[in-house]
Design a protein around this motif. Sequence first.
Motif, short mmCIF file in Angstrom:
data_model
loop_
_atom_site.label_atom_id
_atom_site.label_comp_id
_atom_site.label_asym_id
_atom_site.label_seq_id
_atom_site.Cartn_x
_atom_site.Cartn_y
_atom_site.Cartn_z
N LEU A 1 0.80 -1.22 0.00
CA LEU A 1 0.00 0.00 0.00
C LEU A 1 0.84 1.27 0.00
O LEU A 1 0.31 2.35 -0.25
CB LEU A 1 -0.93 0.01 1.22
N CYS A 2 2.15 1.15 0.28
CA CYS A 2 2.97 2.35 0.38
C CYS A 2 4.01 2.42 -0.74
O CYS A 2 4.98 3.18 -0.64
CB CYS A 2 3.67 2.40 1.75
N ALA A 3 3.80 1.63 -1.79
CA ALA A 3 4.70 1.63 -2.95
C ALA A 3 6.14 1.31 -2.55
O ALA A 3 7.09 1.90 -3.07
CB ALA A 3 4.62 2.96 -3.69
N GLY A 4 6.31 0.42 -1.61
CA GLY A 4 7.65 -0.03 -1.26
C GLY A 4 8.44 0.92 -0.37
O GLY A 4 9.66 0.81 -0.30
N GLN A 5 7.77 1.83 0.32
CA GLN A 5 8.47 2.81 1.16
C GLN A 5 8.75 2.28 2.57
O GLN A 5 9.42 2.96 3.36
CB GLN A 5 7.64 4.10 1.24
N GLY A 6 8.22 1.12 2.90
CA GLY A 6 8.47 0.56 4.22
C GLY A 6 7.67 1.21 5.32
O GLY A 6 8.12 1.24 6.47
N THR A 7 6.48 1.71 5.00
CA THR A 7 5.69 2.41 6.01
C THR A 7 4.35 1.74 6.31
O THR A 7 3.78 1.96 7.37
CB THR A 7 5.40 3.86 5.57
N CYS A 8 3.85 0.89 5.38
CA CYS A 8 2.51 0.32 5.59
C CYS A 8 2.55 -1.01 6.33
O CYS A 8 1.57 -1.40 6.98
CB CYS A 8 1.77 0.15 4.26
N GLY A 9 3.64 -1.74 6.25
CA GLY A 9 3.76 -3.03 6.94
C GLY A 9 2.88 -4.13 6.38
O GLY A 9 2.66 -5.14 7.04
N LYS A 10 2.37 -3.96 5.15
CA LYS A 10 1.46 -4.95 4.57
C LYS A 10 2.16 -6.05 3.80
O LYS A 10 1.56 -7.07 3.47
CB LYS A 10 0.45 -4.26 3.65
N CYS A 11 3.44 -5.87 3.48
CA CYS A 11 4.13 -6.83 2.61
C CYS A 11 4.93 -7.85 3.40
O CYS A 11 5.98 -8.32 2.98
CB CYS A 11 5.03 -6.11 1.61
N THR A 12 4.41 -8.22 4.57
CA THR A 12 5.10 -9.18 5.43
C THR A 12 5.20 -10.54 4.76
O THR A 12 4.21 -11.07 4.23
CB THR A 12 4.34 -9.34 6.76
N VAL A 13 6.39 -11.10 4.75
CA VAL A 13 6.61 -12.46 4.26
C VAL A 13 7.42 -13.21 5.31
O VAL A 13 8.05 -12.62 6.18
CB VAL A 13 7.35 -12.48 2.90
N ARG A 14 7.39 -14.53 5.20
CA ARG A 14 8.16 -15.37 6.12
C ARG A 14 9.15 -16.19 5.31
O ARG A 14 8.75 -17.02 4.50
CB ARG A 14 7.24 -16.27 6.93
N VAL A 15 10.43 -15.95 5.52
CA VAL A 15 11.49 -16.65 4.77
C VAL A 15 11.81 -17.95 5.49
O VAL A 15 12.22 -17.96 6.65
CB VAL A 15 12.75 -15.77 4.65
#
Length: 608
Positions: free
Chosen positions: A37-51
């Motif tokens: 949601l933040c275009a990759g700026q690291g502010t929305c926290g929606k792109c959580t993945v588990r490696v």
Amino acid sequence: MSHTTVVFQPEGRRVAAAAQETLLHAALRCGAGIEDLCAGQGTCGKCTVRVHHGRELLSPRTAAEVQLASEDPRPGIRWACQARTERAGTVVLEVPPEAQRSWQRLQTAGWTPKFRLDPEVRKVPAPRTLSEKSLHRAKWVLAPGSTEWLREGAQERGPRRLLVRGRAVFGTARAREPLWGMAFDVGSTKVAGYLLDLEHGRVIQSLALPNPQMVHGEDIMSRLAFALTSTGNAEQLRWEIVRTLNQIIRTACSRAKGSRSWVSEVAIVGNTAMHHFLLGASVDSLARAPYRPSVEGEWVTSAGFTGLDIPAPSPVILPSVVGAFVGSDLVAGVRATRMDQARALSALIDVGTNTEICIGNRDRLLACSTPSGPAFEGAHIRFGMRAADGAVERISIAPGTWRVAFRTIGRKKPRGLCGSALLDLLSELRRVGAVDRTGRLAESGPSGAIETVQGTRAFRVIPAGETAIGQDLVITQEDIGQLQLAKAAIRSAIELLLTELDRTPEEIRTFSLAGAFGSYLAPESARRVGMIPPSVPLSRIRFVGNTAGSGARLLLFSGAERRALNSIAQSIRHVPLAGDPRFAGLFARALSLPRAMNPPGVTPGARA
């Protein structure tokens, strides 16, 4: 290896990432759906993945990610927009449900025959005074672990009913509480669950979730290898399934506006590896020749033993498996399709990463499994993906112009090719002459349809301007080879079983295709590429959906169905393919593509 391969589960998308490329950018390039949601700026926290694998190949955590890790105890948590590839190797990560942008199509519906409703779990009147002594006087036996539930029931006011199975009492219920059951089909790719009304023989809710074990490998052998690395790994695989089962139970009961305490019995079918993982049984004998189950026969255990979040004494039934790679899911499918009662020759093909096949009739049933691989799930295919929004699911190619018409799931812009589209594509390429009998692509074609991609010949399916990922969707020569291997594995297994039965394909009166992939493929495409014998008329092919789930439901609805299912498991003769000298010859012949035919191609009902 000079690049980092990133594998996105549960969709199965994979991409070669450049040095210092973020996981989010790699996901966008290959069409893996991750919220951003933040275009990759690291502010929305929606792109959580588990490696899960290859954490050491990524850049160190940022300060924000360190804070995230302190709040989320799951190991390997990263933000896809912050994690960059730094070293060559393979990174396998999981996109959790809350971060998934696309909807994945998971098959739950399946062919269900008529049956006589007669569940083994019943509600009966309770004695006026509820105690162990009163139950013994009434000739009831208290099931193991039921003492606490009996004590709680005795303290509650109002009319009570005993929950019984046979002569065993395992709980109590209020007079007006419903009698529910849960049936599960645990597959390598997905877990399907069904909330059942046992008193009226109906399905209340059905839903499916991806199998979280996929991060440890898309095929069974990879997961067995992971399990054998340590006892902790085997237990991890078990709890990953149990947590998914509990999530389905909670969701289904919530949607039905009911309580988990109303679930009084559970049936679980699945392939042999999933069966062993759930029981906590040794899988060593599944991973090594001569490949045999370490436990056989039906298991009746309890919710407390398996870790299910329902009353602990509730019975949990796991029907018998047939062989190391022929599980109770196939047995359930045989019962659901009534193959065990048919006079004429029938075939059941449950297509998946490990395809299970049964051919026969009421007199004789033979079964085998064949490692068709994950190609039909989209794995190991450059632009392959599982059946999710934006996946191309139908394709046809116009002769002469080689112009492609297609249809996508959800009518979204195309992001990749799922299994049914890949089968259509191989069929259509052969039909229009773009590939020869060996699967070799033509050197050139009209309108630049044949191009070179990273040094390998490829057919352009959809140009970049029409895709959601801004790249040409292509199928490469290597991709075609993977599809040939998959379809040859299935065809050669069919031929071997027919040889054992001394029968021919023409004698098969009913050819049932089961499973998620089997339910959506075009039968004419399957015949044209030689996956199904071309002598089998299309009129005899039927789609039966998730018959494993259907058989699991039957088991809870009727004691007679459960007994029949166990009888089938004992009567099926397992035909192991490993080491059979005939299989290699059949497989080699099945690799080629049949002679090109000219009937109209698959009509996708979409734009060209």
